[in-house]
Design an enzyme around this catalytic site. Structure first.
Site, PDB file in Angstrom:
ATOM      1  N   HIS A 419      58.779  35.717  64.175  1.00 15.56           N
ATOM      2  CA  HIS A 419      58.470  35.914  62.739  1.00 15.56           C
ATOM      3  C   HIS A 419      58.306  34.649  62.012  1.00 15.56           C
ATOM      4  O   HIS A 419      57.745  34.458  61.011  1.00 15.56           O
ATOM      5  CB  HIS A 419      59.422  37.001  62.061  1.00 15.56           C
ATOM      6  N   ARG A 420      59.045  33.492  62.475  1.00 16.03           N
ATOM      7  CA  ARG A 420      59.032  32.343  61.940  1.00 16.03           C
ATOM      8  C   ARG A 420      57.474  31.651  61.938  1.00 16.03           C
ATOM      9  O   ARG A 420      57.334  30.880  61.132  1.00 16.03           O
ATOM     10  CB  ARG A 420      59.859  31.276  62.496  1.00 16.03           C
TER      11      ARG A 420
END
Length: 446
Positions: A419-420
């Protein structure tokens, strides 16, 4: 003075290895490029080539030895004009360099400097120090390096300009990259920028001694299966991934009846490797990454790295772990070429004959368990990659199309995202592009 031949770092994740077989014996003449031994690494059995020339004076670590630390002396090479008497100068240091027949239990502690692995040895300069005149730069500032050294340095994230070449006229060769890897593996580890901040040792998953496991399980009958180097690395890497990478998952169902029809027609005309469903998946995923390049990315502390080439890592199951050989530039290759490459890579992976650059690196991963009848699953991301696509089995399911109930062959695909790097919308766009290609396979042939 005799030259120490040391256990090489044959992959960026290798911290120790097993000496499977010596291909030279004491007294043999050694030339640069000769294959000295077979080394079992965390991923494969690889040949170890000599860099220096001379005569093999003493084998310190016998074949079959396990758990030999990277950069630990394994043999002594006599230079031209030296005789066996020169070996006596290193007699006191030799016992400390011997590897145990089996690796002792390792405590769950932070990595230690090299001196902790061999406390009896006196501090000495790094091996194979290069003369100051060996500067690996050409007139235009270009680094002189062999193609293999360049590939190894690229996949390991090593700056060639920081190395000192030991080849002719200061050329950087394979051994120089191996030496740099060995130093980085034995030095106190710093967090790797490509993966983001590493979890502190106290955040690691609990590690139980065998006695604790037996006590918790109530001491049922059991047999032991010793850890291999590969299994240890797989365990460490997966634990690192789940602790440091914030996963999220997106799932889509793909109707593959048309794909199966096209595959059948292509294979009926093919004179070479048969095309598998997985080959279509590799091609579709690679083309989808071209359409949604934001999904072909990795996290670093400084920036998100958007890869300009699609190097597809494809999981292959081995007897005691898995390996991910790479189809380089998969978006630029047709189905027949992908099929031929994957057949060759998978065969050599199971035989332990892959080269370092054939399984280290990659920008995106695919894991297919459909052949085992698995309907769907969520795969663990392989850092520093940003995504991995999990492929389930194609099976007959009811499907509503244009308001009508029908039966179709459906394959469930789940994308695991860091998700980064990849937001939900980007992951959804990638899966939508992938689904369009899979369900209309003729578009892959354009």
């Amino acid at each position: 003075m005799p030259i120490e031949i040391r256990m090489p770092a044959l992959s960026p994740t290798m911290t120790e290895g097993n000496l499977a077989r010596w291909l030279k014996k004491e007294g043999d003449e050694i030339h640069s490029g000769d294959v000295l031994a077979e080394i079992e690494t965390d991923k494969a059995t690889m040949e170890y080539e000599a860099v220096d020339e001379g005569r093999l004076g003493r084998i310190i670590v016998p074949e079959g030895a396990q758990g030999i630390k990277v950069n630990q002396p394994i043999a002594l090479l006599l230079e031209e004009g030296e005789d066996e008497a020169a070996l006596g100068k290193l007699t006191e240091a030799a016992p400390a360099a011997k590897a145990p027949a089996s690796p002792p239990p390792q405590p769950a502690a932070a990595p230690q400097p090299q001196s902790a692995a061999a406390p009896a040895r006196k501090p000495e300069p790094p091996p194979r120090e290069v003369p100051a005149t060996a500067v690996p730069f050409g007139e235009n500032g270009r680094v002189f390096a062999s193609p293999l050294a360049r590939r190894m340095a690229h996949h390991a994230g090593i700056d060639l300009a920081a190395l000192r070449g030991s080849g002719p006229q200061g050329r950087i060769v394979k051994a120089d990259v191996e030496h740099a890897l060995a130093q980085s593996e034995t030095a106190p580890a710093a967090p790797r920028p490509a993966v983001g901040p590493a979890a502190p040792p106290t955040a690691a998953a609990p590690v139980f001694a065998k006695e604790q496991v037996l006590a918790l399980a109530g001491n049922p009958p059991f047999t032991e299966k010793p850890h291999t180097a590969m299994r240890r690395v797989v365990a460490r890497r997966l634990a690192e991934s789940k602790q440091t990478v914030p996963h999220f998952y997106l799932t889509v169902d793909c109707a593959i009846d048309e794909l199966l029809n096209v595959r059948k027609r292509l294979n009926a005309k093919a004179n070479t490797s048969k095309i598998s469903v997985n080959d279509f998946v590799i091609r579709a995923a690679a083309l989808a990454l071209r359409q949604v390049p934001e999904a072909n990315a990795s996290w670093s502390d400084d920036a998100i790295l958007l890869w300009q080439r699609v190097d597809m890592s494809v999981a292959v199951a081995l007897d005691d772990g898995l390996i991910t050989p790479i189809v380089h530039g998969a978006d630029q290759k047709g189905l027949a070429q992908i099929a031929a490459e994957m057949k060759d890579l998978a065969e050599r992976a199971r035989a332990g004959k892959l080269k370092l650059e054939e399984f280290q690196g990659g920008t995106f991963s695919i894991s297919n368990l459909g052949m085992f009848g698995i309907r769907e699953f969520a795969a663990v991301i392989n850092p520093p990659q940003g995504c991995i696509l999990a492929i389930g089995a194609g099976e007959q399911r009811p499907l509503v199309k244009d308001g009508q109930l029908s039966v179709a062959t459906v394959m469930t695909c789940t994308l695991s995202c860091d998700h980064r790097v990849v937001d939900g919308a980007v992951g959804a766009q990638f899966l939508a592009a992938f689904k369009r290609l899979i369900e209309d396979p003729l578009t892959m042939l354009l």
